[in-house]
Write a protein that holds these residues in place. Structure first.
Motif, mmCIF file in Angstrom:
data_model
loop_
_atom_site.group_PDB
_atom_site.id
_atom_site.type_symbol
_atom_site.label_atom_id
_atom_site.label_comp_id
_atom_site.label_asym_id
_atom_site.label_seq_id
_atom_site.Cartn_x
_atom_site.Cartn_y
_atom_site.Cartn_z
ATOM 1 N N ASP A 180 0.826 -1.208 0.000
ATOM 2 C CA ASP A 180 0.000 0.000 0.000
ATOM 3 C C ASP A 180 0.861 1.259 0.000
ATOM 4 O OD1 ASP A 180 -2.320 -1.494 -0.042
ATOM 5 O OD2 ASP A 180 -2.599 -1.433 2.144
ATOM 6 N N LYS A 181 1.967 1.220 0.714
ATOM 7 C CA LYS A 181 2.798 2.415 0.866
ATOM 8 C C LYS A 181 3.368 2.895 -0.469
ATOM 9 C CE LYS A 181 6.471 4.324 3.738
ATOM 10 N NZ LYS A 181 7.326 4.120 4.922
ATOM 11 N N LYS A 204 2.078 1.942 -3.536
ATOM 12 C CA LYS A 204 1.081 1.508 -4.511
ATOM 13 C C LYS A 204 1.122 2.338 -5.795
ATOM 14 C CE LYS A 204 -3.890 0.474 -4.838
ATOM 15 N NZ LYS A 204 -4.227 1.312 -6.021
ATOM 16 N N ASP A 205 1.068 3.644 -5.683
ATOM 17 C CA ASP A 205 1.011 4.497 -6.880
ATOM 18 C C ASP A 205 2.266 4.354 -7.726
ATOM 19 O OD1 ASP A 205 -1.467 5.380 -6.075
ATOM 20 O OD2 ASP A 205 -0.726 7.260 -5.210
ATOM 21 N N ARG A 206 3.422 4.396 -7.083
ATOM 22 C CA ARG A 206 4.674 4.267 -7.833
ATOM 23 C C ARG A 206 4.767 2.921 -8.531
ATOM 24 N NH1 ARG A 206 10.247 2.687 -5.100
ATOM 25 N NH2 ARG A 206 9.030 0.765 -5.095
ATOM 26 N N ASN A 207 4.481 1.855 -7.791
ATOM 27 C CA ASN A 207 4.637 0.519 -8.355
ATOM 28 C C ASN A 207 3.656 0.245 -9.482
ATOM 29 O OD1 ASN A 207 6.647 0.178 -6.507
ATOM 30 N ND2 ASN A 207 5.559 -1.280 -5.214
ATOM 31 N N GLU A 208 2.427 0.719 -9.348
ATOM 32 C CA GLU A 208 1.443 0.528 -10.416
ATOM 33 C C GLU A 208 1.849 1.291 -11.675
ATOM 34 O OE1 GLU A 208 -2.401 1.504 -8.857
ATOM 35 O OE2 GLU A 208 -2.630 -0.449 -7.854
ATOM 36 N N LYS A 209 2.468 2.447 -11.504
ATOM 37 C CA LYS A 209 2.968 3.201 -12.658
ATOM 38 C C LYS A 209 4.082 2.435 -13.359
ATOM 39 C CE LYS A 209 4.773 7.759 -13.954
ATOM 40 N NZ LYS A 209 5.185 9.094 -13.448
ATOM 41 N N PHE A 210 4.992 1.866 -12.571
ATOM 42 C CA PHE A 210 6.061 1.052 -13.152
ATOM 43 C C PHE A 210 5.499 -0.155 -13.902
ATOM 44 C CE2 PHE A 210 9.801 2.329 -10.155
ATOM 45 C CZ PHE A 210 9.842 3.571 -10.771
ATOM 46 N N GLU A 211 4.520 -0.827 -13.310
ATOM 47 C CA GLU A 211 3.919 -1.996 -13.953
ATOM 48 C C GLU A 211 3.304 -1.637 -15.297
ATOM 49 O OE1 GLU A 211 2.430 -5.364 -11.007
ATOM 50 O OE2 GLU A 211 1.403 -3.460 -10.623
ATOM 51 N N THR A 260 10.419 -15.005 4.164
ATOM 52 C CA THR A 260 10.418 -13.692 3.526
ATOM 53 C C THR A 260 10.762 -12.608 4.536
ATOM 54 O OG1 THR A 260 8.725 -14.404 1.927
ATOM 55 C CG2 THR A 260 9.040 -12.039 2.204
ATOM 56 N N ASP A 261 11.631 -11.700 4.136
ATOM 57 C CA ASP A 261 11.983 -10.527 4.939
ATOM 58 C C ASP A 261 11.713 -9.279 4.113
ATOM 59 O OD1 ASP A 261 13.309 -11.777 7.364
ATOM 60 O OD2 ASP A 261 14.515 -12.653 5.756
ATOM 61 N N LEU A 262 11.213 -8.245 4.779
ATOM 62 C CA LEU A 262 10.882 -6.999 4.111
ATOM 63 C C LEU A 262 11.542 -5.824 4.831
ATOM 64 C CD1 LEU A 262 7.010 -7.526 3.780
ATOM 65 C CD2 LEU A 262 8.755 -8.137 2.077
ATOM 66 N N ILE A 263 11.948 -4.831 4.055
ATOM 67 C CA ILE A 263 12.255 -3.513 4.608
ATOM 68 C C ILE A 263 11.173 -2.589 4.065
ATOM 69 C CG2 ILE A 263 13.892 -1.613 4.781
ATOM 70 C CD1 ILE A 263 16.155 -3.528 4.521
ATOM 71 N N GLU A 264 10.159 -2.355 4.872
ATOM 72 C CA GLU A 264 8.958 -1.695 4.385
ATOM 73 C C GLU A 264 9.217 -0.264 3.941
ATOM 74 O OE1 GLU A 264 5.852 -2.119 7.240
ATOM 75 O OE2 GLU A 264 5.917 -4.317 7.207
ATOM 76 N N ASP A 265 10.092 0.458 4.624
ATOM 77 C CA ASP A 265 10.353 1.850 4.271
ATOM 78 C C ASP A 265 11.067 1.997 2.929
ATOM 79 O OD1 ASP A 265 9.133 2.736 6.543
ATOM 80 O OD2 ASP A 265 10.985 3.071 7.674
ATOM 81 N N LYS A 266 11.756 0.932 2.496
ATOM 82 C CA LYS A 266 12.457 0.963 1.215
ATOM 83 C C LYS A 266 11.729 0.166 0.137
ATOM 84 C CE LYS A 266 17.145 1.552 3.079
ATOM 85 N NZ LYS A 266 18.531 1.014 3.104
ATOM 86 N N ASN A 267 10.745 -0.624 0.554
ATOM 87 C CA ASN A 267 10.017 -1.509 -0.361
ATOM 88 C C ASN A 267 10.900 -2.649 -0.872
ATOM 89 O OD1 ASN A 267 8.066 -1.318 -3.420
ATOM 90 N ND2 ASN A 267 7.452 -2.134 -1.445
ATOM 91 N N TRP A 268 11.853 -3.077 -0.023
ATOM 92 C CA TRP A 268 12.750 -4.173 -0.375
ATOM 93 C C TRP A 268 12.186 -5.500 0.104
ATOM 94 C CZ3 TRP A 268 18.439 -2.436 1.040
ATOM 95 C CH2 TRP A 268 18.814 -1.371 0.193
ATOM 96 N N LEU A 269 12.473 -6.534 -0.664
ATOM 97 C CA LEU A 269 11.999 -7.893 -0.343
ATOM 98 C C LEU A 269 13.111 -8.902 -0.568
ATOM 99 C CD1 LEU A 269 8.760 -9.715 -1.372
ATOM 100 C CD2 LEU A 269 10.934 -10.562 -2.278
ATOM 101 N N ARG A 270 13.222 -9.852 0.372
ATOM 102 C CA ARG A 270 14.071 -11.026 0.203
ATOM 103 C C ARG A 270 13.211 -12.245 0.502
ATOM 104 N NH1 ARG A 270 18.644 -10.548 3.983
ATOM 105 N NH2 ARG A 270 16.996 -10.694 5.524
#
Length: 211
Positions: free
Chosen positions: A157-158, A160-167, A194-204
């Protein structure tokens, strides 16, 4: 085509002079992401490793430093990336510790159960059939081997707008952590973590092949 769309298209398959700049930026820009993503991955010095979507070859180079008696393979869809990655890893190629080749994740040219570790860094967004690609990864992974996905974007959600634009502009699929876990489980991977850094939108996302 907008500048963002052009850049995303080059991220999918870097080519030519513009692609070279994009790859050099990725080698530098993804360094911290990759460091964090690999931090929890146990790498023995005799591992045979495949980096899918190796781009400019920086991750291959870093992995080769860790496998004193093993070998690292880098695979990329782009012929130019293969060329650039070979240039960066010439020393290790001459020592037979690295091999770079052109290929696609839908049909990886290796026998079953070849690799101890397979990495996919900033690349699964562009795979044409994610589930079939995961099946192919599982096929060539040794029993007990690890598959790790490292992304600087996941569906949230955080962002959302950026990622949908990229998609939309990049014809790419940005997955949520839950979506990736379900897909991996469906093809038979286990011990999914799964590990997340939510403030950066990173995923492992790490998982194992048990059978």
């Amino acid at each position: 085509m907008s500048e963002i769309a052009r850049r995303l298209d080059q991220c999918r398959k870097p080519t030519g002079d513009v692609g070279k700049i994009v790859v050099e930026n990725m080698n530098e820009g993804h360094y911290n992401l990759t460091t964090w993503g690999l931090d929890k991955v146990d790498i023995n010095n005799n591992f045979v490793i495949l980096d899918v979507g190796c781009g400019g070859g920086k991750t291959v180079n870093r992995l080769a430093e860790k496998v004193e008696s093993g070998k690292v393979y880098g695979m990329d869809y782009s012929d130019d990336c293969v060329k650039w990655s070979i240039g960066l890893n010439r020393k290790y190629i001459d020592e037979n510790k690295v091999e770079i080749f052109q290929g696609t994740v839908e049909s990886i040219p290796f026998k079953n159960e070849k690799f101890d570790l397979i990495t996919a860094i900033e690349t699964v967004y562009f795979w044409p059939d994610i589930k079939d690609s995961f099946k192919e990864i599982k096929r060539i992974l040794k029993i007990g081997g690890t598959f790790v996905i490292i992304n600087e974007m996941y569906r949230s959600d955080k962002f959302k707008d950026r990622n949908e634009k990229f998609e939309e502009l990049g014809s790419m699929n940005i997955f949520s952590s839950n979506e990736l876990e379900i897909l991996l489980k469906d093809v038979g991977f286990e011990k999914i973590e799964t590990d997340l850094i939510e403030d950066k939108n990173w995923l492992r996302c790490m998982c194992k092949k048990s059978i």
